[in-house]
Design a protein around this motif. Structure first.
Motif, short mmCIF file in Angstrom:
data_model
loop_
_atom_site.label_atom_id
_atom_site.label_comp_id
_atom_site.label_asym_id
_atom_site.label_seq_id
_atom_site.Cartn_x
_atom_site.Cartn_y
_atom_site.Cartn_z
N ASP A 1 -27.36 3.03 -22.39
CA ASP A 1 -25.97 3.66 -23.30
C ASP A 1 -25.08 3.06 -22.14
O ASP A 1 -25.73 4.62 -20.70
CB ASP A 1 -26.58 4.31 -24.08
N VAL A 2 -23.55 3.41 -22.32
CA VAL A 2 -22.12 4.31 -21.66
C VAL A 2 -22.99 4.33 -20.15
O VAL A 2 -22.07 5.01 -19.98
CB VAL A 2 -22.00 4.60 -22.28
N ILE A 3 -23.48 3.46 -19.73
CA ILE A 3 -24.15 4.01 -17.85
C ILE A 3 -22.92 4.19 -16.71
O ILE A 3 -22.85 5.57 -16.49
CB ILE A 3 -25.08 3.27 -17.48
N ILE B 1 -21.37 -1.12 -20.34
CA ILE B 1 -20.42 -0.63 -19.20
C ILE B 1 -19.01 -0.89 -19.85
O ILE B 1 -18.59 -2.20 -20.49
CB ILE B 1 -20.07 -1.79 -17.82
N TYR B 2 -18.82 0.51 -20.84
CA TYR B 2 -17.31 -0.29 -21.10
C TYR B 2 -16.27 0.43 -20.52
O TYR B 2 -15.98 1.37 -20.03
CB TYR B 2 -17.55 1.53 -21.51
N THR B 3 -15.62 -0.99 -20.98
CA THR B 3 -13.75 -1.17 -20.14
C THR B 3 -12.47 -1.00 -20.53
O THR B 3 -12.73 -1.62 -22.09
CB THR B 3 -14.21 -1.84 -18.37
N GLY C 1 -15.74 0.97 -39.32
CA GLY C 1 -16.65 2.11 -38.83
C GLY C 1 -17.92 0.21 -38.25
O GLY C 1 -17.12 -0.61 -38.54
N ARG C 2 -18.69 0.84 -38.40
CA ARG C 2 -19.22 -0.07 -37.53
C ARG C 2 -20.46 -0.59 -38.95
O ARG C 2 -21.71 -1.69 -37.83
CB ARG C 2 -20.34 0.00 -35.91
N ASP C 3 -20.71 0.12 -39.54
CA ASP C 3 -22.02 0.14 -40.11
C ASP C 3 -21.91 -1.89 -40.77
O ASP C 3 -23.19 -2.66 -40.67
CB ASP C 3 -21.85 0.29 -41.77
N SER D 1 -21.91 -4.90 -39.29
CA SER D 1 -23.15 -5.64 -38.17
C SER D 1 -24.76 -4.69 -38.22
O SER D 1 -24.98 -5.24 -37.54
CB SER D 1 -22.35 -6.02 -36.94
N ARG D 2 -24.21 -3.53 -38.83
CA ARG D 2 -25.43 -3.16 -38.68
C ARG D 2 -26.58 -3.01 -40.51
O ARG D 2 -27.40 -2.23 -40.44
CB ARG D 2 -25.89 -1.70 -38.81
N THR D 3 -25.77 -3.86 -41.19
CA THR D 3 -26.15 -4.00 -42.62
C THR D 3 -27.84 -4.89 -42.56
O THR D 3 -28.75 -6.03 -41.03
CB THR D 3 -25.62 -5.31 -43.48
C1 NOJ Z 1 -22.53 2.87 -26.77
C2 NOJ Z 1 -23.71 2.37 -28.87
O1 NOJ Z 1 -23.18 1.12 -28.56
C3 NOJ Z 1 -22.98 3.27 -29.44
O2 NOJ Z 1 -23.33 2.53 -30.70
C4 NOJ Z 1 -22.67 4.05 -29.31
O3 NOJ Z 1 -22.42 5.08 -30.44
C5 NOJ Z 1 -22.24 5.00 -28.06
N1 NOJ Z 1 -23.04 4.57 -26.70
C6 NOJ Z 1 -22.46 6.48 -27.61
O4 NOJ Z 1 -23.80 6.71 -27.29
#
Ligand code: NOJ
Length: 536
Positions: A205-207, A261-263, A392-394, A396-398
């Protein structure tokens, strides 16, 4: 290439399926998915042809951020089952040749984690330095201008010891201090624990956020979409860390690591790929989200894909992802447009025939769509915070849509999130029976990947650049050449440079029309086609 080497490369050749466990299959009747539910669907996954499952976090968690706030790294959240259930999943999956990749959050823990509880208890706590604490400035201000991913100060004051702690995300997710060797030891021990349990790898996650500037320098103030995170992301120390992490993984055979990787702005393939090091000494794979953010345009897509290929170091390997639990469903982009299923099919072909490891997000294989969540059902904190501007992100989490029965066969009771109302037609059972469905397209593509080395591991070369609205490429392995042609337009297109009679059509999204028309050089609107080239 020796057999061993070939076997070692499963993560290059295989297809990886991403499960959001809360929404896959509920067997204990609490409205949320569970591990037993995944076990019961292993036959489905095996029939689909997947080689590995990546599980979004299944650890103990207060669920402020859907499990990405871990309160115990060596446990299983009781909502999903227990460690025995997890081991059974591992065992049963392995028997079916399906590997298991765990999600690992190294950047932060939950504030309920006992490490944080200890750390905040006193300035002299042995775990104080496991997190990032700073005194207020002389004027009583925050230590610097760093912000969370939702533009709030990333520092929260804790009155207990009169200091601020740092969090990249919610205040309930304090960031760990990776400069502390004890923390590093403990985390590496956790990694070993899971490897010894038999898992096959990790999605990290977000490494790129785990290291922060040692002097906590202020970030430059720039415009909204530019990189405001100069000093709290992508720090040089990360490269050494990744080498150590890789060395640990390499002590076990056949393991994989894939980094999120979040850019900012999205799509920085050079930076993303840099975390693979020389291709052998850091991450095995890194996600690049550029395609997810691209508009529907053949030449844009081709450019993005090419840029990513060019950034991959020698010995490294690309991977592709079209949807996930954060960024929404692949079908989402055309919610008000026609032809979204046709476009979803083109995405399926790209994902499964480009050179690179495909990651399928659960439900994409049946064309599941984003759900518009009513206000009173929103579970994601970002949705709660930003409604009505952002739900929010729900979306695509259904719940996975298994059949046309109550709750789409996901659960006997009302699920934690609403099921899409299209579930009566968009579901596994009805699509299995329809030879023209997205599900059968996915199955056929995966089967073709498995039977043709050219698609699995062949080289790739883009062709027909002059054809507007078309992406086409050839995958080559030894003597076999497979040409993939994708019509991104809603119009019939004559392919000037190529006649389909020079090959055997392995697959077409319009197989029926094709038989009727007998056309050999005209593509149907949104047609995707795979042709095994023969000598001519
Ligand atoms: C990326 C995850 O994919 C996301 O769902 C989460 O909210 C953040 N990292 C924080 O861990």
């Amino acid at each position: 290439m020796s057999i061993n080497e070939e076997k070692f490369l499963w993560w290059k050749h295989g297809v990886i399926y991403h499960i959001f466990p809360h929404s896959f299959n509920d067997t204990d009747g609490d409205g949320a998915g569970d591990i037993e539910g995944i076990i019961q669907k292993l036959d489905y996954l095996s029939d689909l042809g997947v080689d590995a499952i990546w599980l979004s976090p299944v650890y103990e968690s207060p669920w402020i951020d859907a499990g990405y706030d871990i309160s115990d790294y060596k446990s299983i959240n009781s909502i999903y089952g227990d460690m025995n259930a997890f081991k059974r999943l591992l065992d049963m999956a392995h028997k079916k040749n399906i590997r298991i990749i765990m999600d690992l959050v190294l950047n932060h823990t939950s504030d309920r984690h006992k490490w944080f509880q200890e750390s905040r208890s006193s300035k002299n706590s042995p775990k104080r330095e496991w997190y990032i604490w700073r005194s207020p400035s002389k004027k009583g201000k925050r230590p610097n201008n760093w912000q969370t991913n939702y533009w709030q100060s990333a520092w929260t004051f804790d009155a207990l010891t009169g200091e601020y702690y740092y969090h990249s995300f919610f205040k309930e997710q304090p960031d760990l201090n990776w400069r502390n060797p004890e923390l590093e030891n403990e985390m590496f021990e956790t990694v070993r624990f899971w490897l010894d349990t038999g898992v096959d790898g990790f999605r990290l996650d977000v490494i790129n956020m785990i290291f922060k500037d040692e002097n906590l320098r202020n970030n430059p103030i720039t415009h909204f979409f530019s990189d405001r995170h100069v000093y709290n992301r992508n720090q040089p120390e990360l490269y050494d860390f990744l080498k150590k992490f890789r060395a640990l993984l390499d002590k076990y055979p056949d393991k994989v690591s894939v980094g999120e990787i979040y850019t900012l702005p999205p799509g920085n393939p050079k930076l993303t790929a840099s975390f693979m090091g020389d291709g052998k000494n850091m991450l095995h794979l890194t996600f690049d989200f550029s395609l997810i953010f691209s508009r529907w345009n053949a030449s844009k897509y081709r450019k993005i894909i090419n840029n990513f290929y060019q950034a991959i170091p020698n010995g490294g390997h690309p991977c592709f992802v079209m949807s996930n639990h954060d960024l929404g469903r692949s079908v989402k982009r055309w919610i008000f447009a026609f032809n979204r299923y046709e476009k979803a099919k083109i995405h399926a072909i790209l994902l499964l025939t480009l050179k690179g490891t495909p990651f399928i997000y659960y439900g994409d294989e049946i064309g599941m769509e984003n759900v518009i969540i009513p206000k009173n059902r929103i579970r994601d904190m970002y949705g709660k915070l930003f409604f009505p501007f952002y739900r929010g992100r729900d979306r695509s989490r259904t719940p996975m849509q298994w059949n046309d029965l109550i709750n789409a066969g996901f659960s006997a009771v009302e699920p934690w999130l609403p099921v899409h109302r299209n579930y009566r037609t968009v579901n596994v059972a009805s699509e299995s029976a329809d030879s023209n469905s997205i599900l059968n397209l996915y199955k056929n593509l995966i089967r073709l990947r498995k039977t043709h080395k050219a698609l699995q591991s062949g080289e790739i070369e883009f062709t027909d650049f002059a054809e507007k609205g078309i992406i086409s490429y050839i995958r080559t392995y030894e003597d076999t050449k497979i040409k993939v042609i994708l019509n991104f337009t809603g119009k019939h297109r004559k392919i000037k440079s190529f006649n389909l009679k020079y090959g055997e059509i392995l697959l077409s999204t319009h197989a029926q029309n094709r038989e009727i028309s007998g056309n050999t050089d005209i593509l149907n609107p949104f047609e995707g086609i795979l042709v095994k080239l023969t000598e001519n």
